[in-house]
Design a protein around this motif. Structure first.
Motif, short mmCIF file in Angstrom:
data_model
loop_
_atom_site.label_atom_id
_atom_site.label_comp_id
_atom_site.label_asym_id
_atom_site.label_seq_id
_atom_site.Cartn_x
_atom_site.Cartn_y
_atom_site.Cartn_z
N ILE A 31 -14.38 -33.77 0.34
CA ILE A 31 -15.12 -34.37 1.31
C ILE A 31 -16.82 -33.55 0.78
O ILE A 31 -17.29 -34.63 1.30
N THR A 32 -16.92 -32.96 -0.27
CA THR A 32 -18.87 -33.04 -0.24
C THR A 32 -18.99 -34.43 -0.71
O THR A 32 -20.38 -34.87 -0.68
N ALA A 35 -19.41 -36.07 2.18
CA ALA A 35 -20.76 -35.80 2.97
C ALA A 35 -22.01 -35.87 2.71
O ALA A 35 -22.83 -36.85 3.37
N PHE A 36 -22.22 -35.66 1.08
CA PHE A 36 -23.22 -35.91 0.43
C PHE A 36 -24.09 -37.44 0.31
O PHE A 36 -24.83 -37.44 0.27
N ILE A 38 -22.98 -39.63 2.37
CA ILE A 38 -23.70 -40.11 3.64
C ILE A 38 -25.39 -39.46 4.21
O ILE A 38 -26.08 -40.37 3.97
N LEU A 39 -25.78 -37.95 3.36
CA LEU A 39 -27.18 -38.02 3.09
C LEU A 39 -27.99 -38.89 2.45
O LEU A 39 -28.52 -38.80 3.08
N VAL A 296 -21.77 -27.89 3.19
CA VAL A 296 -21.43 -29.19 3.38
C VAL A 296 -21.54 -30.05 5.00
O VAL A 296 -22.11 -30.85 4.96
N ILE A 297 -20.59 -29.07 5.87
CA ILE A 297 -21.21 -29.63 7.43
C ILE A 297 -22.11 -29.44 7.76
O ILE A 297 -22.91 -30.11 8.24
N LEU A 300 -24.02 -32.83 6.71
CA LEU A 300 -24.06 -33.60 6.64
C LEU A 300 -24.97 -33.26 8.00
O LEU A 300 -25.46 -34.93 8.49
N THR A 301 -24.97 -32.77 9.32
CA THR A 301 -25.15 -33.16 10.27
C THR A 301 -26.81 -33.08 10.40
O THR A 301 -27.15 -34.66 10.91
#
Length: 305
Positions: A31-32, A35-36, A38-39, A296-297, A300-301
């Motif tokens: 997941i990390t 998410a990262f 996408i960042l 992490v969430i 991501l936001t």
């Protein structure tokens, strides 16, 4: 007489492998990484083409998860002495459900597949993934086996999991060497350094008997909890500071919302050292993973606001 048929050996082995690899712990790197990544895409100004990064990001997430799985298998082989003395005596290798050779074969397979997938991402990512493997290797495997040494054992875990791992996630979509990426890695490193103390609690007696100088063995439950509190607090302070100086974007309200989870984790360490999440894990271990996921969430936001 009972007519119940014995469980097929393949089924018993499959269940043992499942417990050996500990799938719950594989969610964090997977997941990390996504998410990262996408960042990273957002930071590089290419969010409109996000789907074009699907293959390298998935390959990177699978690679990091496989490294974690291989580490889990490897640890159970080289931790047999400690595991046999504590609550982890029911784990597959020490209980005899899987042989040492079978577990090591799975560890080697995991590392090999991890580096195979890493090769499809980028050279930078592959080098970072390989460095994570080296850290996990020296942590468990003699003659170095840094798990034995106070503070060194903590750093050998927190550097690859808290700093190099997130940096590798950014490397799936471009250069990871950017100030805001370093800022996130510093926050994660501080949090992982404090949170990883939670794994020492159920192993304290076994580690003491085996000569492992873990945080709880050297500092005791209360001292280890204070150490964890210092680093976890530092991670929140670093996050607030980086937001304040404009290095990172992060919702102040969200920070306030996740603080209670971190406090609950520290309460378990400081005042409830015997509380278990499962038979072989401390309650704060669950809090550690939950808070890390919330971090992490939160990061991501920021890619979508």
């Amino acid at each position: 007489m009972s007519d119940t048929k014995p469980e097929p050996i393949w089924k018993r082995k499959a269940k043992a492998v499942f417990r050996l690899l500990r799938p719950f712990t594989l969610l964090a790197p997977f997941i990390t990484c996504i998410a990262f990544a996408i960042l990273g895409i957002k930071a590089h100004g290419d969010i409109a083409n996000i789907w074009s990064y699907t293959l390298p990001v998935l390959a990177g997430a699978i690679s990091l998860s496989l490294l974690n799985a291989a580490s889990n298998a490897q640890n159970q082989v080289f931790d047999m002495k400690e595991d046999s003395l504590g609550p982890k005596r029911t784990r597959p290798v020490v209980s005899g459900e899987l042989s040492e050779a079978e577990a090591m074969a799975l560890a080697v397979l995991g590392v090999s597949l991890s580096l195979f997938f890493a090769a499809f991402v980028s050279f930078t990512f592959m080098m970072l993934a390989f460095s994570i493997f080296l850290f996990t290797f020296i942590y468990s495997v003699p003659p170095m086996r840094t798990k034995r040494f106070f503070l060194v054992n903590m750093l050998t875990i927190s550097i690859p999991r808290g700093f190099i791992g997130p940096l590798a996630a950014f490397a799936t979509v471009g250069s990871p060497f950017e100030p805001q990426f370093y800022g996130i890695c510093i926050v994660m490193f501080l949090f992982v350094t404090g949170g990883n103390v939670s794994k020492d609690y159920p192993d304290t007696n076994a580690d003491k008997l085996s000569g492992i100088r873990s945080m709880t063995v050297v500092l005791g439950f209360r001292g280890a909890g204070i150490f964890a509190a210092a680093f976890i607090s530092a991670s929140f302070a670093a996050l607030i500071g980086l937001v304040w100086f404009g290095v990172l974007r992060f919702s102040t309200l969200y920070i306030l919302a996740i603080i209670p989870v971190g406090i609950w984790m520290l309460v378990c360490m400081l005042w409830k050292p015997q509380t278990r999440f499962r038979s072989d894990s401390h309650a704060s271990w669950f809090g550690f993973y939950l808070t890390m996921l919330l971090f992490v969430i939160g990061f991501l936001t920021t890619a979508f606001v």
